[in-house]
Write a protein that holds these residues in place. Structure first.
Motif, PDB file in Angstrom:
ATOM      1  N   LEU A   1      53.043  48.645  57.254  1.00 51.01           N
ATOM      2  CA  LEU A   1      52.089  48.184  56.243  1.00 51.01           C
ATOM      3  C   LEU A   1      50.842  49.057  56.224  1.00 51.01           C
ATOM      4  CD1 LEU A   1      52.241  44.314  56.852  1.00 51.01           C
ATOM      5  CD2 LEU A   1      53.258  45.595  54.958  1.00 51.01           C
TER       6      LEU A   1
ATOM      7  N   MET B   1      48.498  49.076  58.587  1.00 49.76           N
ATOM      8  CA  MET B   1      47.355  48.269  59.018  1.00 49.76           C
ATOM      9  C   MET B   1      47.178  48.291  60.534  1.00 49.76           C
ATOM     10  SD  MET B   1      48.010  44.934  56.651  1.00 49.76           S
ATOM     11  CE  MET B   1      46.379  44.234  56.607  1.00 49.76           C
TER      12      MET B   1
ATOM     13  N   GLU C   1      56.994  45.945  50.930  1.00 47.91           N
ATOM     14  CA  GLU C   1      57.149  46.980  51.944  1.00 47.91           C
ATOM     15  C   GLU C   1      58.286  46.706  52.932  1.00 47.91           C
ATOM     16  OE1 GLU C   1      54.936  49.548  51.904  1.00 47.91           O
ATOM     17  OE2 GLU C   1      53.452  48.728  50.524  1.00 47.91           O
TER      18      GLU C   1
ATOM     19  N   PHE D   1      46.876  43.854  43.055  1.00 51.90           N
ATOM     20  CA  PHE D   1      48.238  43.883  43.606  1.00 51.90           C
ATOM     21  C   PHE D   1      48.770  45.318  43.641  1.00 51.90           C
ATOM     22  CE2 PHE D   1      52.859  43.883  42.948  1.00 51.90           C
ATOM     23  CZ  PHE D   1      53.250  43.190  44.080  1.00 51.90           C
TER      24      PHE D   1
ATOM     25  N   GLY E   1      47.127  47.186  46.333  1.00 53.77           N
ATOM     26  CA  GLY E   1      47.678  46.828  47.637  1.00 53.77           C
ATOM     27  C   GLY E   1      49.028  47.456  47.882  1.00 53.77           C
ATOM     28  N   TRP E   2      49.736  47.610  46.803  1.00 51.05           N
ATOM     29  CA  TRP E   2      51.098  48.155  46.923  1.00 51.05           C
ATOM     30  C   TRP E   2      51.052  49.674  47.132  1.00 51.05           C
ATOM     31  CZ3 TRP E   2      55.060  48.381  42.305  1.00 51.05           C
ATOM     32  CH2 TRP E   2      56.342  48.681  42.821  1.00 51.05           C
TER      33      TRP E   2
ATOM     34  N   PHE F   1      47.503  48.311  52.063  1.00 49.14           N
ATOM     35  CA  PHE F   1      47.888  46.902  52.101  1.00 49.14           C
ATOM     36  C   PHE F   1      46.670  45.985  52.187  1.00 49.14           C
ATOM     37  CE2 PHE F   1      49.896  43.029  53.707  1.00 49.14           C
ATOM     38  CZ  PHE F   1      51.034  42.996  52.921  1.00 49.14           C
ATOM     39  N   TYR F   2      45.537  46.548  52.649  1.00 47.58           N
ATOM     40  CA  TYR F   2      44.320  45.744  52.777  1.00 47.58           C
ATOM     41  C   TYR F   2      43.879  45.156  51.436  1.00 47.58           C
ATOM     42  CZ  TYR F   2      43.479  47.063  57.618  1.00 47.58           C
ATOM     43  OH  TYR F   2      43.579  47.204  58.960  1.00 47.58           O
TER      44      TYR F   2
ATOM     45  N   HIS G   1      45.495  43.578  49.533  1.00 46.60           N
ATOM     46  CA  HIS G   1      46.093  42.261  49.312  1.00 46.60           C
ATOM     47  C   HIS G   1      45.199  41.124  49.789  1.00 46.60           C
ATOM     48  CE1 HIS G   1      49.616  43.702  47.480  1.00 46.60           C
ATOM     49  NE2 HIS G   1      50.151  44.269  48.548  1.00 46.60           N
ATOM     50  N   PHE G   2      44.201  41.457  50.631  1.00 39.88           N
ATOM     51  CA  PHE G   2      43.195  40.425  50.940  1.00 39.88           C
ATOM     52  C   PHE G   2      42.499  39.958  49.669  1.00 39.88           C
ATOM     53  CE2 PHE G   2      43.189  41.942  55.427  1.00 39.88           C
ATOM     54  CZ  PHE G   2      43.365  40.705  56.024  1.00 39.88           C
TER      55      PHE G   2
ATOM     56  N   THR H   1      44.179  40.379  46.575  1.00 37.19           N
ATOM     57  CA  THR H   1      45.242  39.896  45.683  1.00 37.19           C
ATOM     58  C   THR H   1      45.486  38.409  45.855  1.00 37.19           C
ATOM     59  OG1 THR H   1      46.302  42.003  46.131  1.00 37.19           O
ATOM     60  CG2 THR H   1      47.581  40.379  44.895  1.00 37.19           C
ATOM     61  N   VAL H   2      45.578  37.992  47.117  1.00 37.38           N
ATOM     62  CA  VAL H   2      45.983  36.599  47.361  1.00 37.38           C
ATOM     63  C   VAL H   2      45.001  35.600  46.769  1.00 37.38           C
ATOM     64  CG1 VAL H   2      46.447  34.919  49.142  1.00 37.38           C
ATOM     65  CG2 VAL H   2      47.358  37.222  49.353  1.00 37.38           C
TER      66      VAL H   2
ATOM     67  N   ILE I   1      45.330  35.559  43.028  1.00 33.99           N
ATOM     68  CA  ILE I   1      46.498  34.807  42.532  1.00 33.99           C
ATOM     69  C   ILE I   1      46.163  33.322  42.497  1.00 33.99           C
ATOM     70  CG2 ILE I   1      48.852  34.095  43.069  1.00 33.99           C
ATOM     71  CD1 ILE I   1      49.346  36.858  44.229  1.00 33.99           C
TER      72      ILE I   1
ATOM     73  N   ILE J   1      44.855  28.406  39.428  1.00 33.78           N
ATOM     74  CA  ILE J   1      43.935  27.293  39.143  1.00 33.78           C
ATOM     75  C   ILE J   1      43.434  27.379  37.715  1.00 33.78           C
ATOM     76  CG2 ILE J   1      41.671  26.345  39.703  1.00 33.78           C
ATOM     77  CD1 ILE J   1      42.169  27.031  42.577  1.00 33.78           C
TER      78      ILE J   1
ATOM     79  N   TYR K   1      46.003  26.194  35.431  1.00 28.96           N
ATOM     80  CA  TYR K   1      46.093  24.734  35.544  1.00 28.96           C
ATOM     81  C   TYR K   1      44.985  24.076  34.726  1.00 28.96           C
ATOM     82  CZ  TYR K   1      45.794  20.081  37.555  1.00 28.96           C
ATOM     83  OH  TYR K   1      45.725  18.727  37.700  1.00 28.96           O
TER      84      TYR K   1
ATOM     85  N   GLN L   1      34.032  25.055  35.546  1.00 34.55           N
ATOM     86  CA  GLN L   1      33.839  24.411  36.841  1.00 34.55           C
ATOM     87  C   GLN L   1      32.393  24.556  37.325  1.00 34.55           C
ATOM     88  OE1 GLN L   1      36.825  23.904  39.572  1.00 34.55           O
ATOM     89  NE2 GLN L   1      35.240  22.503  40.240  1.00 34.55           N
TER      90      GLN L   1
END
Lengths: 141, 508
Positions: A42, A44, A90, B28, B31-32, B36-37, B39-40, B42-43, B46, B51, B54, B73
Motif C-alpha cells: 500500500l 504506507m 491494491e 479516491f 488514493g489509488w 494510499f494516504y 484514502h484517509f 476518501t472514507v 464517502i 449522508i 440520505y 444541517q
C-alpha cells in the motif's frame, strides 16, 4: 434504541468488531512480516501501519466504553472502509487475502449494525432523529 | 439581496451538493494512483456523500434538509448551540428571563455570604418603569425595630397557633418536583433559621419531615396524601398528618401562579417508583391534577370547605390562589364575611410562573401578576373591613429584598418564594425542571445528577440567604422609618406611570 434485544445485538456486534480488530493489532505493532508486506504494497510502511494500528486500538477501546460506543463504531467503520478499498484497489482477494478481506467486511458490518441500532446517540444527526409526527385526535373525540 | 457581498445560500448549497461527490471521486483516484494516504480523505467523504444523499432523497421529515442537504444541517447545529451561546456570551446582565444575571448573582452572593454591595450605579431603567421605596427624611436605627412576629390562627383563638419569626417562607415544592437531596437541603437550611417550609402538593412529605423544620402541608387539587378514592378529602388521613409535631399549618391550594385554573402537573419522566407510591399515581404517564377541588364549586362551598379543614386539622389553615378577577376575590371575601369564617391566611401567588411544569399558554398568558393582584386583594380585604381577620402572604418572583419590600408595602405580612431558595442552593436557571435532567440535580431524580448536591453545604447557603434577606429587610425598614413591616403602606411606594401599580396610585 428501545428494546433490550437490540441492545444485546449491539453489544455482540461491538465485541465481535473489537475482538477481530484487536487480534490484528498484535501483528501490526509487532511488525509481523505478513503485515509489513501488506503495508509495503500500500506504500504506507511503516508509518501508515503504526498510524492505522493506533486508530484501530482507539476504536476498540471506544467500542467498549458505554458513552463512546457510537464514536468507536464510526471510527471502526471508517478504518474498515479504508481496508476494503485497499483490498479492492491494491491487495486483491487471493489466498489468505480473502480471509483478511472478509474479516474487514465482517468488522465493517458489525460497526454499521452498531451505528444503526444506536443512531440516536450520534451527536450531529440529532436534527433528523425526531420521529415522524404522530396523529393527534381532537380532544373531544 | 441588497448588497453584492451577500452570500447566496441557495447557490452555495447547490455547489456543495455537486462538489461533495466530485471531491470524493478525486480523493479516491488520488488514493489509488498517488498515495494510499489519500484514502484517509476518501472514507469520510464517502460517508458525507451518503449522508447528503440520505438528506436529499430518503428522509421526509425536514424540508430544509430535503432542499439543501448537508449544508442545511448547519442551521440545526447553530440553533442547538444558540441558548447556551446567548446565555454565556451575548445576553446582557439585565436581559434574561425569568431572572436576569444581576438578580441571580445577588441571590448567589447572599447564599455565599459575600458582600452584595455594587458600585457606580444601578443597572435598572429609572425613567418610568421602576417602583421604588420612599425612604423617610428621618430614618430610624436598628435598635428601634420591632422583632418580626406573625402568629397564624390568633384571630380564631385556636390552641395550636403558629408564630412565624422569619418572614421568608420556602414556597410549596413537592418531592417529585424537586429531588430528595434538594428537599433535604432546603429543609435543613430553613430549620437552622427557625423558618417555615411549605411541602407542596406531593403527598406524604417524607423527605421534608427528615430535617425537623416547621412545615406547612399543602393540599393540592388532587389531594395527594389525603385523598379518598373519589378524589375528595379523607378527614382521617388529614387529621393524622396534622397531628404530627412538625406539621404546623395546612394550606389549601385553589390555584397556582404557574398554571392558574389548571391542576398541578408532574411529567412522566420524573415519576419514580417511590413518587408513584407516595402520591398513589401510576408510573409511565404524566400526572395531571384536576382543575379544582370537588368540594369547591362556588363561594359558599369553598368557604365551608376551608372551615371543614380547620375543624378537622385543629391547625391554622390558609388558602393559596392566583388572582384572576379581583371582583371574584371580593365576592369570596364577602362570602367569608357572611359565614363569619375566614382562612387564617391567604397566599396571593403572582402569575409569573414557577418551577412547575405548565403549558406555555398558562405560564405566559393566564392570571394577574403579583403586585396588582396583591394590591387588589389588600384593597378588597380592607374595604370589606376584614383585613385584621387574616394574614396575607405574597409569592411570585420575590427573590430579592428590593421586590420583597414592595410586596410588604402592598400589604403582605410574609413572603414566600420557591425559586429564590432554589437559586440559593445552586440553581443555574437551566430551565429543565420538567425533564428530569436538571444539571445541578435540584429538580432531578437521577442519582448521578443529585450527587452534585452536598446537603450540609447547601443548607448553610439556605440559612445564609435567609439571614441576608433579614438583614436587608431591616435596613430597608430603617430607611423607610418603619419599625416593622406592618407599618409599611402603599404610601411608601413611588409608583411611576409605566408600572402595573400606576392605576392603583391614581384612583379616584
Amino acid at each position: 434504541m428501545k428494546s433490550p434485544k437490540l441492545k444485546i445485538l449491539s453489544w455482540i456486534a461491538q465485541f465481535a468488531a473489537a475482538a477481530i480488530m484487536g487480534q490484528t493489532l498484535y501483528f501490526k505493532f509487532a511488525a509481523h512480516p505478513e503485515s509489513v508486506q501488506l503495508f509495503t504494497e500500500l506504500g504506507m510502511e511503516p508509518h501508515g501501519r503504526l498510524l492505522i494500528g493506533a486508530f484501530e486500538l482507539i476504536a476498540c477501546v471506544l467500542l467498549l466504553i458505554p458513552s463512546s460506543i457510537v464514536y468507536g463504531a464510526l471510527l471502526g467503520a471508517c478504518l474498515m472502509a479504508g481496508a476494503i478499498i485497499g483490498h479492492i484497489t491494491e491487495l486483491g482477494w487471493e489466498g489468505p487475502r480473502l480471509q483478511l478481506g472478509s474479516l474487514a467486511i465482517a468488522v465493517f458490518a458489525c460497526c454499521i449494525t452498531t451505528l444503526i441500532i444506536r443512531r440516536r446517540e450520534l451527536p450531529l444527526l440529532k436534527a433528523i432523529q425526531t420521529e415522524k409526527p404522530t396523529k393527534r385526535a381532537r380532544p373531544k373525540d | 439581496m441588497s448588497t453584492k457581498l451577500a452570500i447566496n445560500l441557495h447557490k452555495l448549497a447547490r455547489f456543495t451538493n455537486t462538489a461533495i461527490p466530485i471531491f470524493t471521486l478525486l480523493s479516491f483516484l488520488a488514493g489509488w494512483r498517488i498515495s494510499f494516504y489519500f484514502h484517509f480523505l476518501t472514507v469520510p467523504m464517502i460517508g458525507l456523500t451518503l449522508i447528503n444523499y440520505y438528506y436529499l432523497f430518503a428522509q421526509r421529515n425536514h424540508s430544509l434538509l430535503r432542499n439543501f442537504g448537508i449544508l442545511g444541517q448547519g442551521r440545526y447545529m447553530l440553533e442547538s448551540l444558540g441558548p447556551e451561546l446567548r446565555q454565556y456570551l451575548y445576553s446582557g446582565d439585565t436581559e434574561e428571563r425569568p431572572f436576569n444575571r444581576t438578580e441571580r448573582a445577588e441571590v448567589y452572593r447572599k447564599a455565599n455570604n459575600v458582600d452584595s454591595a455594587s458600585s457606580f450605579g444601578s443597572q435598572n431603567d429609572f425613567d418610568a418603569t421602576e417602583v421604588k421605596l420612599r425612604h423617610s427624611l428621618f430614618p430610624i436605627s436598628k435598635e428601634n425595630l420591632l422583632p418580626y412576629r406573625l402568629t397564624f390562627g390568633e384571630e380564631r383563638g385556636i390552641q395550636k397557633t403558629y408564630t412565624l419569626t422569619v418572614p421568608f417562607i420556602i414556597s410549596g415544592m413537592s418531592y417529585g418536583a424537586l429531588g430528595k437531596s434538594a428537599i433535604r437541603s432546603l429543609a435543613r437550611g430553613i430549620a437552622q433559621t427557625g423558618g417555615l417550609m411549605n411541602t407542596g402538593e406531593g403527598g406524604y412529605p417524607k423527605y421534608h419531615l427528615m430535617e425537623n423544620c416547621d412545615l406547612a402541608f399543602q393540599i393540592g387539587t388532587a389531594k395527594f396524601g389525603v385523598r379518598q378514592e373519589d378524589g375528595t378529602l379523607d378527614d382521617q388521613r388529614l387529621a393524622d398528618l396534622a397531628a404530627k409535631d412538625q406539621v404546623r399549618l395546612i394550606e389549601l391550594k385553589l390555584s397556582q401562579g404557574a398554571k392558574p385554573g389548571k391542576g398541578g402537573m408532574l411529567p412522566k419522566e420524573k415519576i419514580t417508583a417511590e413518587i408513584s407510591e407516595l402520591r398513589g399515581v401510576p408510573m409511565g404517564q404524566d400526572v395531571v391534577s384536576p382543575t379544582h377541588h370537588p368540594e369547591c364549586e362556588d363561594y359558599h362551598s369553598t368557604v365551608a370547605f376551608i372551615r371543614r379543614i380547620q375543624e378537622v386539622s385543629h391547625l391554622p389553615v390558609g388558602i393559596k390562589l392566583c388572582m384572576g378577577d379581583p371582583r371574584q376575590f371580593a365576592e369570596l371575601v364577602a362570602e367569608m364575611k357572611r359565614q363569619d369564617s375566614f382562612p387564617d391566611w391567604i397566599t396571593i401567588d403572582g402569575a409569573e410562573g414557577g418551577t412547575g411544569a405548565a403549558p406555555k399558554a398558562f405560564i405566559d398568558r393566564v392570571g394577574m401578576p403579583l403586585f396588582p393582584a396583591l394590591k387588589s386583594a389588600q384593597d378588597a380585604l380592607v374595604s370589606a373591613g376584614v383585613r385584621q381577620r387574616l394574614k396575607l402572604v405574597a409569592s411570585g418572583k420575590l427573590i430579592n429584598p428590593g421586590s420583597q419590600i414592595i410586596a410588604f408595602c402592598l400589604g403582605a405580612d410574609a413572603i414566600a418564594t420557591a425559586r429564590g431558595f432554589m437559586l440559593s442552593i445552586g440553581c443555574i436557571q437551566a430551565m429543565q425542571c420538567g425533564s428530569n435532567t436538571c444539571p445541578v440535580g435540584i429538580t432531578s431524580h437521577n442519582p448521578k445528577l443529585e450527587r452534585g448536591i452536598d446537603i450540609a453545604d447547601k443548607a448553610l447557603r439556605v440559612a445564609n440567604y435567609v439571614h441576608s434577606l433579614e438583614h436587608d429587610l431591616d435596613e430597608l425598614l430603617c430607611a423607610a422609618g418603619a419599625r416593622c413591616v406592618r407599618e409599611l403602606s402603599f404610601d411608601h411606594l413611588y409608583v411611576p406611570n409605566e408600572t402595573l401599580l400606576y392605576p392603583f396610585a391614581h384612583r379616584i
